[in-house]
Write an enzyme that holds these catalytic residues in place. Structure first.
Site, short mmCIF file in Angstrom:
data_model
loop_
_atom_site.label_atom_id
_atom_site.label_comp_id
_atom_site.label_asym_id
_atom_site.label_seq_id
_atom_site.Cartn_x
_atom_site.Cartn_y
_atom_site.Cartn_z
N ALA A 204 -55.77 30.17 56.71
CA ALA A 204 -56.68 30.34 55.57
C ALA A 204 -57.65 31.49 55.86
CB ALA A 204 -57.43 29.05 55.31
N LYS B 175 -55.54 10.81 37.43
CA LYS B 175 -54.58 11.76 37.97
C LYS B 175 -55.33 12.60 38.99
CE LYS B 175 -51.09 15.10 36.57
NZ LYS B 175 -51.43 16.23 37.41
N GLU C 230 -54.41 5.08 35.38
CA GLU C 230 -55.13 5.38 36.62
C GLU C 230 -55.46 6.88 36.64
OE1 GLU C 230 -52.00 5.50 39.96
OE2 GLU C 230 -50.91 5.00 38.12
N ASP D 124 -56.22 15.42 41.61
CA ASP D 124 -55.88 16.84 41.70
C ASP D 124 -55.73 17.23 43.16
OD1 ASP D 124 -55.33 19.32 40.82
OD2 ASP D 124 -57.37 19.83 40.22
N TYR E 147 -57.13 33.96 57.91
CA TYR E 147 -56.32 35.17 57.91
C TYR E 147 -56.11 35.64 56.46
CZ TYR E 147 -52.23 38.14 58.57
OH TYR E 147 -51.36 39.18 58.55
N CYS F 262 -36.82 52.05 32.52
CA CYS F 262 -38.23 51.72 32.75
C CYS F 262 -38.42 51.16 34.16
CB CYS F 262 -38.69 50.71 31.71
SG CYS F 262 -40.41 50.24 31.94
N LEU G 209 -44.77 14.99 35.89
CA LEU G 209 -45.09 14.17 34.72
C LEU G 209 -45.19 15.06 33.50
CD1 LEU G 209 -47.98 12.05 36.27
CD2 LEU G 209 -45.74 11.21 35.59
N LYS H 146 -48.37 4.56 32.98
CA LYS H 146 -47.00 4.23 33.39
C LYS H 146 -46.62 2.87 32.80
CE LYS H 146 -47.94 6.48 37.79
NZ LYS H 146 -48.33 6.30 39.19
N CYS I 135 -44.49 52.50 25.91
CA CYS I 135 -44.61 51.76 27.16
C CYS I 135 -45.52 52.54 28.11
CB CYS I 135 -43.23 51.57 27.78
SG CYS I 135 -43.29 50.94 29.46
N LYS J 223 -54.17 14.60 29.90
CA LYS J 223 -55.05 15.56 30.58
C LYS J 223 -56.44 15.61 29.95
CE LYS J 223 -53.41 18.03 33.45
NZ LYS J 223 -52.40 19.04 33.60
N CYS K 117 -43.13 53.80 31.29
CA CYS K 117 -42.06 54.81 31.22
C CYS K 117 -42.17 55.70 30.00
CB CYS K 117 -40.69 54.13 31.25
SG CYS K 117 -40.30 53.24 29.75
N CYS L 81 -40.83 47.25 25.42
CA CYS L 81 -40.47 48.60 25.81
C CYS L 81 -38.97 48.74 25.60
CB CYS L 81 -40.82 48.77 27.29
SG CYS L 81 -39.93 50.11 28.09
N TYR M 114 -49.77 5.92 45.09
CA TYR M 114 -49.57 5.48 43.70
C TYR M 114 -48.10 5.41 43.29
CZ TYR M 114 -49.39 10.56 43.16
OH TYR M 114 -49.08 11.88 43.31
S1 IVH Z 1 -47.02 9.43 39.33
C1 IVH Z 1 -42.45 10.10 38.74
N1 IVH Z 1 -49.61 9.09 39.54
O1 IVH Z 1 -49.27 14.67 39.28
C2 IVH Z 1 -43.92 10.31 38.63
N2 IVH Z 1 -48.74 11.28 39.85
O2 IVH Z 1 -47.94 16.21 37.20
C3 IVH Z 1 -44.61 10.31 39.91
N3 IVH Z 1 -50.42 12.94 40.44
O3 IVH Z 1 -46.44 15.51 41.13
C4 IVH Z 1 -46.01 10.74 39.82
N4 IVH Z 1 -52.15 11.58 40.44
O4 IVH Z 1 -48.61 15.05 42.42
C5 IVH Z 1 -48.60 9.97 39.58
N5 IVH Z 1 -51.87 8.64 39.77
C6 IVH Z 1 -50.86 9.50 39.80
C7 IVH Z 1 -51.06 10.86 40.11
C8 IVH Z 1 -49.97 11.73 40.11
C9 IVH Z 1 -51.75 12.83 40.63
C10 IVH Z 1 -49.68 14.21 40.54
C11 IVH Z 1 -48.42 14.15 41.36
C12 IVH Z 1 -47.32 14.66 40.47
C13 IVH Z 1 -48.09 15.39 39.42
C14 IVH Z 1 -47.32 15.41 38.13
#
Ligand code: IVH
Length: 718
Positions: A45, A129, A127, A131, A47, A462, A94, A302, A432, A326, A435, A456, A238
């Protein structure tokens, strides 16, 4: 005075020159340590931060780029390599949903697929998601044996040593767990740990990190696990991959078991029964978001029952039983300093706004895509206004930029009150910029409307199109040739020497031969040493045999991404069959054309693009030269070949009672069967429910095997 803590924008030209000289020396020093002795003094990192700083200064003062600049050196960058791991079950992604309506549609689609009525309630889990980075951790007989990153979903990287340093992840499971267990979840860095790390970096006068996610990724991709250990990474479990003996029947209970086995699980997961409850929980998590010590970017829903999950199954890349809702994207104000045009592989001219740097959701944004001419004018793809009062975007404007996840930031709107008096409408180039060929907007044959993309017309003439083609060809999901990056392609492309020049893909494979007969030796050229040249040839030769889908993807046919390339490879099996069929489809009618269009997932636009590509003699010529150097491997047939219906063409007819038509089709396809809509000589099996009519008659007439739903179920269950 050392200048590394001065922002690049504030450097004087003299300071910049001094710092570039220092960076060149410093990076060269670390390269030697890294390659020569395998004993680096700094993390990857750090580097990377040095190289980024170097690039940023060079971008501002291109006249200062040195002969010995790290940006000109080839093969010196430490590319950390971990052994590949093939996932026992693919790691999927997902589908995303963005609005309440999307969520309602998702839930409705689950009910529809399963043929359930709204009152036959289906439970969902909801639940956060997380990051971070997804990870699959495999235990055999209760012991941690491998940990792998997601990679491309099929194959990841073996990071076991690094994962073992994460204290929250057990290396042994309690007695009585199934013999094989793959626990999946997210590795992340807590916000508080990220901030503490950046404070420390600042105190040491080092470049700070951008966000917790990238830092977590960088911390994991360390060859020295001690560095990973110092970074305090965390984990939430998860999901799972292979499990020898399923210990629970619902998603919720599985996660509770993970907790009992010693894994951290997210406390905000709930089991809910209605769309209203799901959406209320989404709002609640959204409210808690700022106070959580980890970044989240949405809520994952899910289907709770594992039996229903199994019936719902998967689309090509994501499960039907889950979706990610999201959070809205983050926004900020800034000004447009310049508008520049980039020319892509297919000749598309893409305008990019260069922005005064601004932080959006913790990331510094300096560029935003402006998509096309109409977007700048304030018009959408069908000519509809996309901004209030059709505001156009001008240089000097104050704008709202938005960043959602990893996608390129967008300019959403213009603050008209702040428009400078002398701002003029942007004039989109007619030629363009690379080119000089005419740049045109094609007219759609069917609708008569102008295409939104300006292209183009230079084609192979090009430089931008040709080099972008090559860059695509060698990219990770195509030929993946290590040591041939963007800079090297530019170098080889520009070379006047016959023995060094790479203008088309086959040239890559003849380079070594041409070099043997030449006096201009690559290894004597600045930036290439004997070792890196040897490595480059080895990397090229390794790809003389290549998977068919990678080969097709690498050709760079318009609209043919990885997924489409895989569909084509699977459908045609061999390159010869594919190419012959595409030639046969040239009249856009007849069997070959119909077969192409019948491939699930390939629509008419894509089909046309492929056929057009093969009509161009120059493409055929390049491919034929390529084929004398490279052998595409025949595609593997789907893994389900032990099913009695694999490879068979099946037609479902009548009203089905045991499953919905979608479910029947998905199941049959997952077993390797093709599902067709009409009965012909090619049909192998007709499954007829009550009320079946003409299709059943036709099947009998043609002597095709027919059966009812129960017989079908018995057949596929073996
Ligand atoms: S379930 C078959 N649960 O989101 C589905 N994914 O956009 C398995 N992620 O690659 C994923 N929180 O890295 C699941 N509570 C959660 C999550 C989660 C983060 C990520 C995971 C996945 C990506 C999909």
């Amino acid at each position: 005075m050392p200048t590394e803590s001065v922002a690049v924008e504030d450097l004087t030209i003299d300071d910049a020159a001094t710092e570039l000289a220092r960076l060149a020396k410093e990076v060269a020093h670390h390269d030697t340590l890294y390659h020569g002795k395998d004993q680096p003094e700094i993390s990857d990192a750090d580097y990377d931060a040095l190289k980024r700083r170097n690039d940023a200064i060079e971008a501002r003062f291109p006249e200062l780029i040195r002969e010995d600049s790290p940006s000109r050196r080839v093969g010196a960058a430490p590319s950390v390599t971990f052994a590949p791991v093939v996932h026992a079950r693919p790691m999927l992604s997902l589908d995303n949903t963005f609005s309440q309506e999307d969520v309602q549609d998702f839930v409705a689609s689950v009910y529809r697929f399963l043929g359930r009525l709204p009152d036959q309630s289906i439970a969902f889990t909801a639940e956060p998601k997380i990051d971070g980075l997804s990870m699959s951790i495999r235990y055999e007989n209760g012991r941690l044996v491998t940990a792998a990153t997601r990679g491309d979903g099929t194959m990841g990287e073996n990071v076991t040593a690094n994962i073992r340093t994460i204290k929250e992840i057990p290396t042994e499971l309690p007695k009585g767990v199934p013999a094989v267990v793959e626990v999946r979840g997210e590795v992340y860095m807590a916000k508080s740990d990220f901030m503490a790390l950046n404070k420390q970096m600042e105190a040491e006068g080092k470049q700070t990190y951008v966000n917790p996610r990238n830092t977590a990724a960088g911390s994991l991709r360390q060859l020295d696990a001690k560095v990973t250990a110092s970074r305090k990474l965390k984990f939430f479990a998860y999901a799972w991959g292979e499990i020898s003996d399923m210990p629970a029947e619902t998603q919720f209970d599985m996660v509770q078991l993970f907790r009992d086995w010693g894994f951290p699980v997210n406390p905000l997961m709930k089991r809910l029964n209605s769309v209203a409850d799901i959406l209320a929980h989404y709002d609640d998590i959204g409210l808690k978001r700022p106070d959580l010590d980890y970044d989240i970017d949405g809520v994952v829903y899910k289907v709770d029952s594992l039996e229903l999950q199994q019936r719902l199954g998967f689309r090509s890349r994501s499960p039907r039983w889950a979706t990610a809702h999201k959070f809205p994207a983050e926004q900020a104000f800034t000004t447009v300093e310049k508008i520049e045009i980039q020319v892509g592989r297919t000749g598309a001219l893409t305008p990019v706004a260069r922005l005064t740097p601004v932080t959006v959701g913790g990331v510094v944004v300096t560029n935003a895509t402006l998509h096309n001419e109409d977007y700048i004018k304030g018009l959408g793809n069908s000519g509809e206004p996309i901004r209030d009062e059709e505001h156009d975007i001008r240089i000097g404007d104050t704008v709202i930029v938005q960043r959602a996840g990893d996608v390129i930031p967008q300019v959403l709107d213009v603050i008209m009150e702040k428009r400078p008096a002398d701002a003029v409408p942007y004039e989109f180039p007619k030629r363009c910029p690379v080119c000089g060929s005419h740049a045109v907007r094609e007219r759609n044959e069917k609708t008569g409307k102008l295409d939104s993309v300006t292209r183009c017309t230079g084609g192979f003439v090009c430089r931008a199109q040709a080099t972008e083609h090559l860059k695509h060809f060698v990219s990770r999901n195509a030929f993946d040739i290590e040591g041939l990056g963007s800079k090297q392609i530019d170098f080889f492309f520009e070379s006047e020497e016959e023995a060094l020049r790479i203008r088309t893909a086959p040239d890559i494979f003849t380079l070594e031969r041409r070099q043997q007969n030449s006096l201009t030796k690559l290894e004597n050229i600045e930036g290439f040493g004997k070792v890196s040249v040897g490595k480059l040839y080895a990397a090229i030769n390794e790809r003389r045999s290549i998977a068919l889908h990678r080969f097709i993807y690498a050709l760079g046919i318009r609209h043919v991404g990885e997924t489409t390339a895989k569909l084509l490879a699977r459908s045609y099996g061999t390159y010869e069959a594919f190419a012959a069929a595409m030639k046969g489809a040239a009249p856009l009618s007849g069997d070959a054309w119909n077969d192409l269009n019948a491939i699930e997932g390939i629509g008419e636009i894509v089909a046309r693009a492929i056929v057009e590509f093969y009509k161009e003699p120059r493409n055929v010529e390049v491919i034929s030269a390529l084929l004398s150097e490279v052998t595409p491997q025949d595609a593997e047939q789907p893994v389900t070949s032990d099913s009695p219906v694999s490879g068979k063409t099946v037609v479902f007819t009548g009203s089905l009672e045991k499953f919905t038509r979608d479910e029947a089709k998905a199941k049959a396809e997952s077993l390797g069967a093709k599902v067709a809509g009409s009965v012909s000589k090619k049909t192998d099996i007709v499954v007829a429910g009550p009320g079946a009519g003409s299709k059943l008659d036709k099947a009998r007439e043609l002597g095709v095997q027919t059966m009812d739903e129960d017989e079908w179920l018995a057949l596929i269950r073996g």
